[in-house]
Design a protein around this motif. Structure first.
Motif, PDB file in Angstrom:
ATOM      1  N   ILE A  69      74.138  28.423  24.513  1.00 53.16           N
ATOM      2  CA  ILE A  69      75.156  27.756  25.733  1.00 53.16           C
ATOM      3  C   ILE A  69      75.977  27.413  25.434  1.00 53.16           C
ATOM      4  CG2 ILE A  69      74.802  26.477  27.814  1.00 53.16           C
ATOM      5  CD1 ILE A  69      71.353  27.019  28.145  1.00 53.16           C
ATOM      6  N   ALA A  70      76.386  26.874  25.020  1.00 58.23           N
ATOM      7  CA  ALA A  70      77.672  25.849  23.962  1.00 58.23           C
ATOM      8  C   ALA A  70      78.768  26.650  24.284  1.00 58.23           C
ATOM      9  CB  ALA A  70      77.645  24.132  23.543  1.00 58.23           C
ATOM     10  N   HIS A  71      77.950  27.579  22.965  1.00 56.08           N
ATOM     11  CA  HIS A  71      78.965  28.979  22.203  1.00 56.08           C
ATOM     12  C   HIS A  71      79.768  29.555  23.503  1.00 56.08           C
ATOM     13  CE1 HIS A  71      80.075  31.568  19.201  1.00 56.08           C
ATOM     14  NE2 HIS A  71      79.538  32.686  19.940  1.00 56.08           N
ATOM     15  N   HIS A  72      78.812  30.238  24.180  1.00 52.47           N
ATOM     16  CA  HIS A  72      79.363  30.885  25.518  1.00 52.47           C
ATOM     17  C   HIS A  72      79.817  30.290  26.277  1.00 52.47           C
ATOM     18  CE1 HIS A  72      78.142  34.660  22.858  1.00 52.47           C
ATOM     19  NE2 HIS A  72      76.346  33.710  23.031  1.00 52.47           N
ATOM     20  N   GLN A  73      79.831  28.915  26.604  1.00 52.96           N
ATOM     21  CA  GLN A  73      80.674  28.605  27.109  1.00 52.96           C
ATOM     22  C   GLN A  73      82.208  28.967  26.414  1.00 52.96           C
ATOM     23  OE1 GLN A  73      80.032  25.156  30.044  1.00 52.96           O
ATOM     24  NE2 GLN A  73      79.382  27.208  30.196  1.00 52.96           N
ATOM     25  N   THR A  74      82.408  28.802  25.383  1.00 52.15           N
ATOM     26  CA  THR A  74      84.095  29.140  24.264  1.00 52.15           C
ATOM     27  C   THR A  74      83.981  30.936  24.809  1.00 52.15           C
ATOM     28  OG1 THR A  74      82.687  29.852  22.537  1.00 52.15           O
ATOM     29  CG2 THR A  74      83.303  27.359  23.288  1.00 52.15           C
ATOM     30  N   THR A  75      83.105  31.633  24.412  1.00 47.46           N
ATOM     31  CA  THR A  75      83.125  32.942  24.751  1.00 47.46           C
ATOM     32  C   THR A  75      83.132  33.098  25.863  1.00 47.46           C
ATOM     33  OG1 THR A  75      80.821  33.940  24.905  1.00 47.46           O
ATOM     34  CG2 THR A  75      81.524  33.220  22.941  1.00 47.46           C
ATOM     35  N   GLY A  76      82.454  32.218  27.371  1.00 49.99           N
ATOM     36  CA  GLY A  76      83.411  32.883  28.694  1.00 49.99           C
ATOM     37  C   GLY A  76      81.676  34.122  28.892  1.00 49.99           C
ATOM     38  N   LYS A  77      81.210  34.072  28.236  1.00 58.57           N
ATOM     39  CA  LYS A  77      80.400  35.196  28.724  1.00 58.57           C
ATOM     40  C   LYS A  77      79.260  34.805  30.151  1.00 58.57           C
ATOM     41  CE  LYS A  77      80.346  38.046  25.014  1.00 58.57           C
ATOM     42  NZ  LYS A  77      80.276  39.764  25.680  1.00 58.57           N
ATOM     43  N   ASN A  78      78.626  35.220  30.459  1.00 59.55           N
ATOM     44  CA  ASN A  78      77.924  35.268  31.571  1.00 59.55           C
ATOM     45  C   ASN A  78      76.774  35.236  30.973  1.00 59.55           C
ATOM     46  OD1 ASN A  78      79.265  35.122  33.800  1.00 59.55           O
ATOM     47  ND2 ASN A  78      78.723  37.483  34.133  1.00 59.55           N
ATOM     48  N   VAL A  79      75.540  34.336  31.128  1.00 56.30           N
ATOM     49  CA  VAL A  79      74.376  34.561  30.420  1.00 56.30           C
ATOM     50  C   VAL A  79      73.266  34.264  30.976  1.00 56.30           C
ATOM     51  CG1 VAL A  79      72.600  32.752  28.817  1.00 56.30           C
ATOM     52  CG2 VAL A  79      75.465  32.492  28.666  1.00 56.30           C
ATOM     53  N   VAL A  80      71.888  35.396  30.760  1.00 56.50           N
ATOM     54  CA  VAL A  80      71.169  35.827  31.536  1.00 56.50           C
ATOM     55  C   VAL A  80      69.855  35.396  30.627  1.00 56.50           C
ATOM     56  CG1 VAL A  80      71.289  38.300  30.625  1.00 56.50           C
ATOM     57  CG2 VAL A  80      69.663  37.422  32.617  1.00 56.50           C
ATOM     58  N   LEU A  81      69.207  35.098  32.214  1.00 52.49           N
ATOM     59  CA  LEU A  81      67.341  34.401  31.464  1.00 52.49           C
ATOM     60  C   LEU A  81      67.219  34.970  31.636  1.00 52.49           C
ATOM     61  CD1 LEU A  81      65.299  32.358  29.968  1.00 52.49           C
ATOM     62  CD2 LEU A  81      64.576  31.291  31.680  1.00 52.49           C
ATOM     63  N   VAL A  82      65.978  35.978  30.618  1.00 44.59           N
ATOM     64  CA  VAL A  82      65.298  37.079  30.479  1.00 44.59           C
ATOM     65  C   VAL A  82      64.382  36.569  30.275  1.00 44.59           C
ATOM     66  CG1 VAL A  82      64.679  39.737  29.880  1.00 44.59           C
ATOM     67  CG2 VAL A  82      66.635  39.088  30.109  1.00 44.59           C
ATOM     68  N   THR A  83      62.692  36.670  31.194  1.00 46.62           N
ATOM     69  CA  THR A  83      61.459  36.141  30.705  1.00 46.62           C
ATOM     70  C   THR A  83      60.688  37.415  31.114  1.00 46.62           C
ATOM     71  OG1 THR A  83      61.070  36.078  32.987  1.00 46.62           O
ATOM     72  CG2 THR A  83      62.257  34.113  31.416  1.00 46.62           C
ATOM     73  N   SER A  84      60.003  37.730  29.872  1.00 49.17           N
ATOM     74  CA  SER A  84      59.509  39.065  29.241  1.00 49.17           C
ATOM     75  C   SER A  84      58.353  39.207  29.117  1.00 49.17           C
ATOM     76  CB  SER A  84      60.204  39.836  28.392  1.00 49.17           C
ATOM     77  OG  SER A  84      59.883  41.437  27.799  1.00 49.17           O
ATOM     78  N   GLY A  85      57.323  39.788  28.997  1.00 51.66           N
ATOM     79  CA  GLY A  85      55.677  39.550  28.543  1.00 51.66           C
ATOM     80  C   GLY A  85      54.535  39.337  29.259  1.00 51.66           C
TER      81      GLY A  85
ATOM     82  N   LEU B  81      56.144  27.459  31.039  1.00 56.06           N
ATOM     83  CA  LEU B  81      56.070  26.912  32.189  1.00 56.06           C
ATOM     84  C   LEU B  81      57.302  25.954  31.852  1.00 56.06           C
ATOM     85  CD1 LEU B  81      53.044  26.763  35.150  1.00 56.06           C
ATOM     86  CD2 LEU B  81      55.484  27.555  34.829  1.00 56.06           C
ATOM     87  N   TYR B  82      56.445  25.016  30.974  1.00 59.26           N
ATOM     88  CA  TYR B  82      57.571  23.934  30.261  1.00 59.26           C
ATOM     89  C   TYR B  82      58.880  24.618  29.696  1.00 59.26           C
ATOM     90  CZ  TYR B  82      55.120  19.424  30.348  1.00 59.26           C
ATOM     91  OH  TYR B  82      54.054  18.409  30.793  1.00 59.26           O
ATOM     92  N   THR B  83      58.995  25.587  28.955  1.00 60.87           N
ATOM     93  CA  THR B  83      59.853  26.262  28.520  1.00 60.87           C
ATOM     94  C   THR B  83      60.782  26.891  29.506  1.00 60.87           C
ATOM     95  OG1 THR B  83      58.698  26.757  26.604  1.00 60.87           O
ATOM     96  CG2 THR B  83      61.235  27.916  26.626  1.00 60.87           C
ATOM     97  N   LEU B  84      60.766  27.609  30.883  1.00 63.14           N
ATOM     98  CA  LEU B  84      61.318  27.598  32.041  1.00 63.14           C
ATOM     99  C   LEU B  84      62.488  26.381  31.978  1.00 63.14           C
ATOM    100  CD1 LEU B  84      62.149  29.457  34.047  1.00 63.14           C
ATOM    101  CD2 LEU B  84      60.674  29.457  34.668  1.00 63.14           C
ATOM    102  N   GLN B  85      61.354  25.681  32.317  1.00 62.69           N
ATOM    103  CA  GLN B  85      61.785  24.527  32.993  1.00 62.69           C
ATOM    104  C   GLN B  85      63.048  24.352  32.739  1.00 62.69           C
ATOM    105  OE1 GLN B  85      59.906  20.396  32.830  1.00 62.69           O
ATOM    106  NE2 GLN B  85      60.839  20.294  34.748  1.00 62.69           N
ATOM    107  N   LEU B  86      62.866  23.826  30.650  1.00 62.81           N
ATOM    108  CA  LEU B  86      64.018  23.439  30.178  1.00 62.81           C
ATOM    109  C   LEU B  86      65.082  24.437  29.556  1.00 62.81           C
ATOM    110  CD1 LEU B  86      64.385  21.158  27.569  1.00 62.81           C
ATOM    111  CD2 LEU B  86      63.415  23.623  26.021  1.00 62.81           C
ATOM    112  N   ILE B  87      64.929  25.805  29.954  1.00 61.59           N
ATOM    113  CA  ILE B  87      66.243  26.806  29.678  1.00 61.59           C
ATOM    114  C   ILE B  87      67.308  26.404  30.964  1.00 61.59           C
ATOM    115  CG2 ILE B  87      66.725  28.558  28.910  1.00 61.59           C
ATOM    116  CD1 ILE B  87      64.179  29.314  27.299  1.00 61.59           C
ATOM    117  N   SER B  88      65.947  26.183  32.096  1.00 62.54           N
ATOM    118  CA  SER B  88      66.865  25.971  33.776  1.00 62.54           C
ATOM    119  C   SER B  88      67.907  25.126  33.534  1.00 62.54           C
ATOM    120  CB  SER B  88      65.717  26.003  34.815  1.00 62.54           C
ATOM    121  OG  SER B  88      65.072  27.661  34.255  1.00 62.54           O
ATOM    122  N   LYS B  89      67.778  23.732  32.898  1.00 62.32           N
ATOM    123  CA  LYS B  89      67.929  22.871  32.913  1.00 62.32           C
ATOM    124  C   LYS B  89      69.656  22.990  32.424  1.00 62.32           C
ATOM    125  CE  LYS B  89      64.764  19.749  35.738  1.00 62.32           C
ATOM    126  NZ  LYS B  89      63.269  18.666  35.187  1.00 62.32           N
ATOM    127  N   CYS B  90      68.810  23.128  30.970  1.00 59.27           N
ATOM    128  CA  CYS B  90      70.479  23.455  30.233  1.00 59.27           C
ATOM    129  C   CYS B  90      71.581  23.999  30.414  1.00 59.27           C
ATOM    130  CB  CYS B  90      70.027  24.470  28.904  1.00 59.27           C
ATOM    131  SG  CYS B  90      68.948  23.108  27.971  1.00 59.27           S
TER     132      CYS B  90
END
Ligand code: PAZ
Length: 332
Positions: A53-69, A178-187
Motif C-alpha cells: 500500500i505504501a508503494h502505491h501511495q507513491t505510484t498514485g494508483k487506486n488499490v482494490v482488494l479482491v476476495t476470491s474462492g 475474517l482475520y485477514t480481511l479485517q487486517l487488510i481493511s485497516k491497512c
C-alpha cells in the motif's frame, strides 16, 4: 465433453428454503475475535500489505482488494475433514486481471490453491499443462496453437509482477479469511477513497467455533452417526462498512440459486449494510449474467449468445465497477 463432477445438480435439488438471519450485533463480532485466535502468520501478511500500500501511495494508483474462492470450515483441529463450497475462484481471478488491465493495483485475498490471475488460463482446465507443450528436435516448446495467446498472457503477468501491481494473500479457513480481511481493511484506511473492496469470495455462513472443534480426527467407531451443530458466522460486512473501511467504496456479491429472490436479497444486503453496490448472480448463470443493484437502480449485464463461452463476463463487469468507483470518488 469432459465429465465435471464439481457442477451441482440443480435440476433435482429439493427446495428447503431457510429463513433470513439477523444482522450480527457488534458484540457477535467482538466475541468472534475474542474466542478465536488469529493465524500465527498474520504479522508477516501485515508487513507485506503495508509495504504494497505504501508503494502505491507513491505510484498514485487506486488499490482494490479482491476476495476470491471459498472458505473452509474445519471439523477437526488436526484437519482431516472440513466443510467447503463450490467456488473455484474464477470470478475473483478473472476480475483481478481486468482491474490490473484498467490501471488498479490488486490485493488478491484468495483461497490457497484456487484459481490465480493469469495462471488460471492453464490450471484447473481440462487440459493438463503438458498439453500446451510440444517436443521439437529434442527440445520443449509451446504448442503453436496456444503460443500467441500465451504470449499475451505472459506479458500481462510479467508486467503485473515486475511493476509490483499484484499482491497474493492466501487463506483457507473462514477464521483465517475474517482475520485477514479485517487486517487488510485497516491497512487500506490510509488509501481513503482510492481503496475499493470487491468481495467475490464465497464465505461460509456457518462455522464450528474453536471451543467445539475436537483436536484429533473424529473416530467413526466412537460416534456412529455424526451430528454437527454449526453456528452462524457473524455478518462482518456491517463492521467493514462502519469501522474497518469507512472511506472506501465497497462492492459485495450476492449469490442465490433461486431467480425469484435474487434482487430481493441483493436489495436487502444493500439496505442492511449501507454500502455502495451489490452484484447479484445465480449459481446456474453466473458466468453469463449478473445484476448491479444500487440504492437507485438495478441493471443486468449479460453476454450475448455469441459471447457466451468466449468472452469473460468480467471484461464487462470491471469497467462498470471502475466507472462507479470513479463517479463515487468524485462525489465524496
Ligand atoms: O468462484 P466462482 O467464479 O465459481 O464463483 C463466484 C461466486 C458465485 C462465488 C461470486 O460471484 C459470488 O457471488 N460471491 C459471493 C457469494 C455469497 O456469499 O453470496
Amino acid at each position: 465433453m469432459p465429465i465435471r463432477t464439481s457442477v451441482p445438480d440443480t435440476t433435482s435439488a429439493i427446495d428447503r428454503s431457510h429463513p433470513e438471519f439477523p444482522v450480527a450485533e457488534l458484540v457477535d463480532e467482538d466475541n468472534f475475535f475474542k474466542d478465536h485466535t488469529p493465524p500465527a502468520y498474520l504479522p508477516e501478511i501485515e508487513a507485506q500489505v503495508r509495504e504494497f500500500i505504501a508503494h502505491h501511495q507513491t505510484t498514485g494508483k487506486n488499490v482494490v482488494l479482491v476476495t476470491s474462492g471459498g472458505t473452509t470450515v474445519p471439523l477437526e483441529n488436526n484437519t482431516v475433514r472440513f466443510i467447503d463450497n463450490f467456488s473455484a475462484g474464477t470470478r475473483g481471478a478473472t476480475s483481478a486481471e481486468y482491474f490490473l488491465e484498467n490501471g488498479y493495483a490488486v490485493i488478491f485475498l484468495h483461497r490457497e490453491f484456487s484459481l490465480l490471475p493469469y495462471s488460471r488460463h492453464y490450471s484447473h482446465t481440462t487440459n493438463c499443462f503438458l498439453d500446451y507443450m510440444d517436443e521439437a528436435d529434442g527440445k520443449i516448446e509451446i504448442n503453436k496453437k496456444f503460443a500467441d495467446e500465451m504470449l499475451l498472457v505472459l506479458r500481462k503477468y510479467r508486467h503485473a509482477k515486475d511493476s509490483n501491481l499484484l499482491l497474493l494473500i492466501p487463506y483457507t479457513t473462514v477464521n483465517q479469511y475474517l482475520y485477514t480481511l479485517q487486517l487488510i481493511s485497516k491497512c487500506l484506511q490510509v488509501a481513503g477513497k482510492k481503496a475499493l473492496f470487491y468481495l467475490a469470495a464465497a464465505v461460509s455462513d456457518f462455522f464450528l467455533p474453536s471451543s467445539k472443534i475436537p483436536e484429533h480426527k473424529i473416530q467413526s467407531q466412537a460416534t456412529g452417526t455424526l451430528v454437527v451443530n454449526l453456528e452462524q458466522v457473524p455478518k462482518f460486512l456491517r463492521r467493514l462498512v462502519d469501522s474497518w473501511a469507512p472511506s472506501a467504496m465497497i462492492v459485495s456479491f450476492k449469490l442465490e440459486t433461486d431467480a425469484n429472490i435474487l434482487i430481493l436479497k441483493a436489495k436487502g444486503a444493500l439496505e442492511r449494510y449501507q454500502h455502495q453496490l451489490v452484484i447479484g448472480n445465480l449459481l446456474q448463470t453466473r458466468k453469463d449474467e449478473v445484476v448491479f443493484v444500487t440504492s437507485t437502480d438495478e441493471r443486468w449485464i449479460r453476454l450475448t449468445e455469441e459471447q457466451k463461452g468466449v468472452v469473460d463476463i468480467e471484461s464487462l463487469i470491471i469497467p462498470e465497477v471502475i466507472a462507479a468507483h470513479t463517479d463515487w470518488t468524485e462525489r465524496q
